[in-house]
Design a protein around this motif. Structure first.
Motif, mmCIF file in Angstrom:
data_model
loop_
_atom_site.group_PDB
_atom_site.id
_atom_site.type_symbol
_atom_site.label_atom_id
_atom_site.label_comp_id
_atom_site.label_asym_id
_atom_site.label_seq_id
_atom_site.Cartn_x
_atom_site.Cartn_y
_atom_site.Cartn_z
ATOM 1 N N PHE A 466 0.836 -1.193 0.000
ATOM 2 C CA PHE A 466 0.000 0.000 0.000
ATOM 3 C C PHE A 466 0.878 1.254 0.000
ATOM 4 O O PHE A 466 0.557 2.247 -0.664
ATOM 5 C CB PHE A 466 -0.925 -0.006 1.212
ATOM 6 C CG PHE A 466 -2.033 1.019 1.151
ATOM 7 C CD1 PHE A 466 -3.078 0.875 0.257
ATOM 8 C CD2 PHE A 466 -2.017 2.138 1.973
ATOM 9 C CE1 PHE A 466 -4.095 1.820 0.190
ATOM 10 C CE2 PHE A 466 -3.016 3.088 1.916
ATOM 11 C CZ PHE A 466 -4.068 2.931 1.021
ATOM 12 N N ASN A 467 1.977 1.219 0.745
ATOM 13 C CA ASN A 467 2.926 2.336 0.711
ATOM 14 C C ASN A 467 3.457 2.551 -0.701
ATOM 15 O O ASN A 467 3.573 3.684 -1.176
ATOM 16 C CB ASN A 467 4.099 2.066 1.660
ATOM 17 C CG ASN A 467 3.771 2.377 3.104
ATOM 18 O OD1 ASN A 467 3.032 3.310 3.401
ATOM 19 N ND2 ASN A 467 4.320 1.587 4.017
ATOM 20 N N LYS A 469 2.075 1.698 -3.578
ATOM 21 C CA LYS A 469 1.038 2.188 -4.473
ATOM 22 C C LYS A 469 0.771 3.676 -4.257
ATOM 23 O O LYS A 469 0.459 4.405 -5.200
ATOM 24 C CB LYS A 469 -0.248 1.389 -4.269
ATOM 25 C CG LYS A 469 -0.222 0.003 -4.905
ATOM 26 C CD LYS A 469 -1.564 -0.689 -4.761
ATOM 27 C CE LYS A 469 -1.596 -1.978 -5.568
ATOM 28 N NZ LYS A 469 -1.522 -1.732 -7.027
ATOM 29 N N CYS A 470 0.894 4.130 -2.999
ATOM 30 C CA CYS A 470 0.572 5.526 -2.685
ATOM 31 C C CYS A 470 1.764 6.454 -2.851
ATOM 32 O O CYS A 470 1.593 7.627 -3.189
ATOM 33 C CB CYS A 470 0.045 5.634 -1.245
ATOM 34 S SG CYS A 470 -1.536 4.809 -0.971
ATOM 35 N N ALA A 471 2.995 5.942 -2.588
ATOM 36 C CA ALA A 471 4.144 6.847 -2.533
ATOM 37 C C ALA A 471 5.386 6.298 -3.216
ATOM 38 O O ALA A 471 6.479 6.817 -2.996
ATOM 39 C CB ALA A 471 4.451 7.202 -1.076
ATOM 40 N N ALA A 477 2.830 6.009 2.747
ATOM 41 C CA ALA A 477 1.476 6.559 2.643
ATOM 42 C C ALA A 477 1.197 7.451 3.848
ATOM 43 O O ALA A 477 1.655 7.174 4.957
ATOM 44 C CB ALA A 477 0.450 5.424 2.564
ATOM 45 N N HIS A 481 -4.190 8.728 3.519
ATOM 46 C CA HIS A 481 -4.363 7.569 2.647
ATOM 47 C C HIS A 481 -4.943 6.392 3.414
ATOM 48 O O HIS A 481 -5.820 5.669 2.914
ATOM 49 C CB HIS A 481 -3.015 7.161 2.050
ATOM 50 C CG HIS A 481 -2.545 8.054 0.952
ATOM 51 N ND1 HIS A 481 -1.381 8.782 1.041
ATOM 52 C CD2 HIS A 481 -3.073 8.360 -0.266
ATOM 53 C CE1 HIS A 481 -1.208 9.475 -0.063
ATOM 54 N NE2 HIS A 481 -2.219 9.248 -0.874
ATOM 55 N N TRP A 482 -4.445 6.172 4.631
ATOM 56 C CA TRP A 482 -4.904 5.022 5.402
ATOM 57 C C TRP A 482 -6.373 5.152 5.813
ATOM 58 O O TRP A 482 -7.038 4.145 6.090
ATOM 59 C CB TRP A 482 -4.048 4.836 6.648
ATOM 60 C CG TRP A 482 -2.605 4.551 6.373
ATOM 61 C CD1 TRP A 482 -1.558 5.413 6.467
ATOM 62 C CD2 TRP A 482 -2.041 3.304 5.931
ATOM 63 N NE1 TRP A 482 -0.389 4.796 6.118
ATOM 64 C CE2 TRP A 482 -0.647 3.504 5.788
ATOM 65 C CE3 TRP A 482 -2.562 2.055 5.642
ATOM 66 C CZ2 TRP A 482 0.219 2.503 5.367
ATOM 67 C CZ3 TRP A 482 -1.700 1.062 5.219
ATOM 68 C CH2 TRP A 482 -0.332 1.271 5.088
ATOM 69 N N THR A 484 -8.777 6.493 3.908
ATOM 70 C CA THR A 484 -9.708 6.464 2.786
ATOM 71 C C THR A 484 -10.344 5.082 2.642
ATOM 72 O O THR A 484 -9.898 4.102 3.247
ATOM 73 C CB THR A 484 -8.981 6.826 1.474
ATOM 74 O OG1 THR A 484 -7.964 5.845 1.225
ATOM 75 C CG2 THR A 484 -8.329 8.210 1.581
ATOM 76 N N GLU A 486 -10.096 3.294 0.115
ATOM 77 C CA GLU A 486 -9.230 2.440 -0.691
ATOM 78 C C GLU A 486 -8.513 1.402 0.171
ATOM 79 O O GLU A 486 -8.265 0.284 -0.278
ATOM 80 C CB GLU A 486 -8.201 3.296 -1.432
ATOM 81 C CG GLU A 486 -8.807 4.216 -2.476
ATOM 82 C CD GLU A 486 -7.744 5.055 -3.161
ATOM 83 O OE1 GLU A 486 -6.546 4.829 -2.875
ATOM 84 O OE2 GLU A 486 -8.096 5.923 -3.969
ATOM 85 N N TRP A 487 -8.154 1.751 1.405
ATOM 86 C CA TRP A 487 -7.428 0.822 2.262
ATOM 87 C C TRP A 487 -8.278 -0.398 2.616
ATOM 88 O O TRP A 487 -7.810 -1.536 2.466
ATOM 89 C CB TRP A 487 -6.917 1.547 3.499
ATOM 90 C CG TRP A 487 -6.396 0.664 4.582
ATOM 91 C CD1 TRP A 487 -6.869 0.548 5.852
ATOM 92 C CD2 TRP A 487 -5.286 -0.242 4.503
ATOM 93 N NE1 TRP A 487 -6.146 -0.357 6.574
ATOM 94 C CE2 TRP A 487 -5.168 -0.869 5.777
ATOM 95 C CE3 TRP A 487 -4.409 -0.602 3.496
ATOM 96 C CZ2 TRP A 487 -4.191 -1.826 6.036
ATOM 97 C CZ3 TRP A 487 -3.428 -1.548 3.767
ATOM 98 C CH2 TRP A 487 -3.327 -2.144 5.014
#
Length: 602
Positions: A466-467, A469-471, A477, A481-482, A484, A486-487
């Motif tokens: 996830f990190n 994909k986000c950053a 992230a 982000h966490w 939203t 999406e997580w």
């Protein structure tokens, strides 16, 4: 009378038929021409496609003869496999029972999933067309003669680009006799002389050298001959008009002089207190005697002599490497080194044989040279993992330990630009020692002869992916982000993929070596030794210890930044814990060791 009328009628019909024939003849010719034109256009289309394919296929051999480049890249990694959701409607965060029970049932009744290749989107087509244009351009330049290149250079005069430091000159360089023998870094897209000098300065080196427009070498001593400056004629990849060496030629700069108190090194790491090895000459290659010895002055002295270890025992300073006689795997109690500032004559004899050991910013250069396999391998080995499980880090370790590049089923331009040269090689070429993959369908698994199955805790894998994909590869992230939606959706789909990935490889893999990420962190050398043995690669203990010394690489996130709150809800943990139990049982049933205890729910 009737006969004459009949003959007259026949004559009229013949004349009409001749007239119709004369009118139809041009039409018939036109039809024949159009048919031939269609065939001709079809032939031209097929010939054009075949010619383009031949050009792309020939690119590999053309560039290999020049610099060992590789085949055309493959698309980037696909999205998580929808095959995991066969027969399952979308599940909310709280509805984990059906999905996790489905995964456990797959191990018992087993219906292997297959990855859906998400390569038909417009975004992929745009990027793919751009790659093909780049390939054609590179193929054209590879056919240009030296005379043509010189004409191009004369027609486009270089502009003077200001740079840091002092330019020393152009020097010979090759893989066997490096002009600068310190650290090595690569960036095929953004390399500049300033970037290289900053990297070398941060690692404690005095000289920075650039080669091939993209490779940066550091050192404190220049060990090769100087040549004419015009032989360094390649532009930096990230700064047109600025010289970055040439083919086998190094543009060397003296980095900016900085006062000792203002130097910004990468972190110097204290390794601990260690007993002096029995064969000290094999480790302490240099003995530095200083009157006012401090840990910082010892570290500076060893950095100047390009050693990764500084060993302090007042009034002596020793510089060297980790060796089989001095592995730094068994630290002693700190009290044995606590009196290191006392003169040796006043120390008890039992304390005169212990060192305080520091890891300097200098890179251990014993394992930096890498290459493709000298002969095509007949065995295709996968390095398979769930995304976020540390596949890139393990590739880095394998390349350091074996000296051979690793390949990839995908193409990640970021990894290629930072030195993973096997990233662009065709994954079935047989020139790389193993191939990265995240695929888990039966058809994809059976393409490989053996697999190194890398497993990491699903909690940490999910957060790492996830990190990314986000950053990106090295970012984190944010809390936003966490929070939203999406997580939760990410966990709902990816958690089951983590489990099915392991189950599929255990069931369909022909020869499987299970490696746990956490055990590799705590017992790196023995685990890396077993990986090298599995790959039938001969490695020395010195090279393994060098890999341990340089283990961080360029793709490790700095620190361990986590969100300010626990991103896993009780429902998420319930879903993940069920999957952990299923995978642990599957490993034991397949005669492998189960998951580490820290994975299992308490």
């Amino acid at each position: 009378m009737e006969r004459n009328l009949l003959l007259k009628q026949i004559k009229v019909e013949r004349q009409a038929e001749i007239k119709r024939g004369s009118m139809a003849k041009p039409l018939y010719r036109l039809q024949r021409f159009l048919r031939r034109a269609q065939l001709f256009l079809l032939f031209l289309g097929v010939a054009y496609i075949m010619a383009g394919s031949v050009l792309l296929l020939q690119r590999a051999s053309l560039v290999v003869t020049q610099r060992g480049a590789t085949s055309p890249p493959l698309p980037s990694i696909p999205s998580p496999p929808r095959a995991l959701e066969l027969g399952m409607p979308p599940v909310r965060v709280g509805g984990y029972g059906a999905r996790s029970s489905r995964i456990m049932a797959r191990w018992q009744g087993y219906q292997p999933g297959s990855l859906l290749d998400n390569r038909t989107g417009a975004r992929w087509l745009m990027s793919r067309n751009l790659e093909i244009r780049h390939l054609r351009r590179r193929w054209f330049h590879s056919l240009m003669t030296e005379k043509d290149m010189s004409q191009v250079e004369r027609s486009s005069p270089r502009r003077n680009v200001p740079h840091k430091g002092s330019y020393i000159g152009c020097f010979l360089d090759n893989s066997k006799e490096r002009a600068l023998r310190g650290s090595v870094s690569t960036d095929f897209r953004k390399m500049t002389s300033t970037m290289c000098q900053d990297t070398c300065s941060a690692n404690g080196y005095q000289f920075a050298g650039l080669e091939y427009g993209s490779e940066c070498y550091c050192g404190n001593h220049i060990t090769s001959l100087r040549v004419r400056d015009k032989e360094c004629n390649l532009d930096c990849k990230g700064e047109k008009g600025s010289l970055c060496g040439g083919v086998g030629r190094l543009s060397v700069f003296k980095v900016e002089d900085v006062l000792p108190g203002q130097r910004r090194y990468r972190n110097v790491r204290y390794r601990g207190c260690f007993r002096e090895p029995e064969n000290s000459s094999s480790t302490s290659l240099v003995h530095v005697l200083q009157l006012n010895l401090t840990s910082q002055s010892c570290i500076d002295a060893c950095m100047n002599k390009e050693f990764p270890l500084a060993m302090l025992r007042s009034p002596d300073c020793f510089c060297g490497y980790a060796t089989p006689d001095f592995t730094l795997h068994e630290p002693a109690e700190e009290e044995y080194c606590s009196q290191s500032n006392t003169t040796e004559a006043s120390l008890p004899s039992t304390l005169q044989h212990f060192y305080q050991v520091y890891q300097t910013p200098v890179q251990d250069s014993r394992c930096t040279e890498k290459k493709f396999l000298p002969e095509k391998s007949s065995s295709l080995v996968a390095l398979s993992s769930f995304p976020g499980a540390g596949n890139t880090w393990v590739r880095h370790l394998i390349e350091l330990a074996t000296g051979y590049y690793t390949g990839s089923y995908y193409f990640d331009g970021t990894l290629y630009n930072r030195g993973f040269k096997g990233e662009k090689d065709y994954w079935k070429s047989g020139r790389t020692i193993c191939v990265k993959t995240h695929e888990s369908g039966r058809r994809e698994i059976e393409m490989y002869d053996s697999v190194i199955l890398l497993i990491r805790s699903p909690y940490r894998s999910l957060m790492a992916e996830f990190n990314r994909k986000c950053a990106g590869h090295l970012g984190y992230a944010s809390d936003q982000h966490w929070k939203t939606k999406e997580w939760p959706e990410f966990v709902s789909s990816y958690a089951s993929w983590w489990a099915s990935h392991v189950l599929d490889w255990l069931r369909f893999g022909q020869r499987v070596l299970v490696v746990h990420f956490e055990e590799l962190q705590t017992e790196l050398v023995p685990r890396l030794r077993s990986i090298a043995s599995f790959l039938n690669a001969t490695v020395t203990e010195d090279r393994l210890l060098c890999a341990e010394s340089n283990q961080d690489g360029h793709f490790k996130r700095l620190g361990a930044r986590r969100p300010t709150f626990d991103p896993f809800t009780p429902d998420m943990r319930g879903q993940i814990d069920r999957l952990i139990r299923a995978v642990d049982q599957a490993l034991r049933d397949s005669n492998h060791t189960g998951l580490p205890l820290e994975y299992l729910p308490r």
